[in-house]
Design a protein around this motif. Structure first.
Motif, mmCIF file in Angstrom:
data_model
loop_
_atom_site.group_PDB
_atom_site.id
_atom_site.type_symbol
_atom_site.label_atom_id
_atom_site.label_comp_id
_atom_site.label_asym_id
_atom_site.label_seq_id
_atom_site.Cartn_x
_atom_site.Cartn_y
_atom_site.Cartn_z
ATOM 1 N N ASN A 27 0.810 -1.226 0.000
ATOM 2 C CA ASN A 27 0.000 0.000 0.000
ATOM 3 C C ASN A 27 0.842 1.274 0.000
ATOM 4 N N ARG A 33 3.059 4.462 -1.416
ATOM 5 C CA ARG A 33 2.960 5.459 -2.483
ATOM 6 C C ARG A 33 4.365 5.814 -2.926
ATOM 7 N N VAL A 55 6.675 8.095 -5.436
ATOM 8 C CA VAL A 55 6.739 9.270 -6.303
ATOM 9 C C VAL A 55 8.064 9.245 -7.056
ATOM 10 N N GLY A 101 -1.306 9.093 -9.443
ATOM 11 C CA GLY A 101 -1.402 7.670 -9.142
ATOM 12 C C GLY A 101 -2.527 6.958 -9.858
ATOM 13 N N HIS A 103 5.264 0.776 -13.170
ATOM 14 C CA HIS A 103 3.873 0.715 -12.703
ATOM 15 C C HIS A 103 3.189 -0.561 -13.179
ATOM 16 N N LEU A 118 0.389 -1.087 -4.824
ATOM 17 C CA LEU A 118 1.302 0.052 -4.782
ATOM 18 C C LEU A 118 0.805 1.195 -5.662
ATOM 19 N N VAL A 119 0.934 2.402 -5.172
ATOM 20 C CA VAL A 119 0.512 3.598 -5.899
ATOM 21 C C VAL A 119 1.731 4.242 -6.544
ATOM 22 N N THR A 120 1.681 4.429 -7.852
ATOM 23 C CA THR A 120 2.783 5.030 -8.603
ATOM 24 C C THR A 120 2.390 6.433 -9.055
ATOM 25 N N ILE A 121 3.257 7.403 -8.797
ATOM 26 C CA ILE A 121 2.995 8.785 -9.188
ATOM 27 C C ILE A 121 4.204 9.313 -9.959
ATOM 28 N N LEU A 134 2.691 15.330 -1.981
ATOM 29 C CA LEU A 134 2.000 14.109 -2.407
ATOM 30 C C LEU A 134 2.104 13.000 -1.365
ATOM 31 N N PRO A 139 4.546 10.930 -0.159
ATOM 32 C CA PRO A 139 5.068 9.635 -0.601
ATOM 33 C C PRO A 139 5.601 8.801 0.554
ATOM 34 N N ASP A 140 5.590 7.505 0.339
ATOM 35 C CA ASP A 140 6.295 6.594 1.233
ATOM 36 C C ASP A 140 7.715 6.371 0.729
#
Length: 222
Positions: free
Chosen positions: A7, A9, A11, A29, A42, A54-57, A80, A82-83
């Motif tokens: 989960n 994020r 960036v 994302g 992604h 996973l969130v891709t930005i 944003l 990010p993690d």
């Protein structure tokens, strides 16, 4: 084993190699990742690690050098939340010394690059779980070619910063150099800087290696 937490994020910050025509009207994302390595990462993370969600930005901006990127760091990266932050920057810091000989834009050397990069890392690390540093590169086999030689010095600077802070370093140039022992640069890049999609695969593979991507993964929720 994948070092990215579920989960998370991610960036991606950088110049046109990261931007790759991304859709700036897209929900971060959600879509519009561009046609480069960010989109490939992604797709692979989404397909092979569906349980990680996973969130891709993509926050790359065409034309950026490290100073320009730093000016928008709060908005384009930290805001944003990010993690993880992946950074690929440096080729424009070098290119401006070579591609505009009859116009004198603002140029800076490796000292400014290192100082600004150091500041960004120190500013970011308290707010994230990790950063991935991708060294700048060229699709140029001749290591003595002047621009390639300067890019290599900037890449070594990025490597030192990664090692200093205990961060993963993605050595794309070594992968490109291996490739160019068999094929000409025109197969992977038109101008030795911007990759075609197959040139972007070289970036993607090395980035995924750095985060422990398992190409043979079959089990889900492991």
């Amino acid at each position: 084993m994948l070092t990215l937490e579920k989960n998370a994020r991610i960036v991606f910050a950088g110049d046109s190699i990261t931007d790759a025509g991304r859709d700036r009207t897209a929900e971060p994302g959600g879509w519009g990742f561009g046609t480069g390595y960010v989109n490939q990462i992604h797709c692979l993370l989404s397909a092979i690690y569906p349980d990680y969600e996973l969130v891709t930005i993509n926050s790359g901006v065409s034309g950026d050098d490290i100073v320009m990127m730093a000016e928008r760091w709060q908005r384009d990266v930290l805001d944003l939340e990010p993690d993880y932050v992946s950074v690929l920057i440096g080729v424009n810091d070098v290119w401006r010394h070579f591609d505009q000989p009859f116009w004198k834009p603002k140029r800076h050397g490796i000292d400014v690059y290192e100082q600004v990069y150091e500041d960004l890392i120190e500013r970011t690390l308290p707010h994230v779980k990790g950063m991935i540093i991708v060294g700048p590169f060229m699709y140029e086999a001749n290591q003595q070619e002047p621009m390639r030689a300067m890019v290599s010095r900037f890449a070594e600077c990025a490597r030192r910063l990664a090692e200093r802070h205990g961060l993963p370093y993605v050595d794309v140039q070594s992968a490109i150099d291996r490739y160019l022992t068999r094929q000409h640069t025109c197969i992977v890049s038109q101008d030795r800087v911007h990759p075609y999609e197959r040139g972007a695969v070289l970036i993607t593979r090395e980035w995924l290696r750095a985060v422990g991507f398992d190409w043979e993964r079959e089990a889900i929720d492991d």
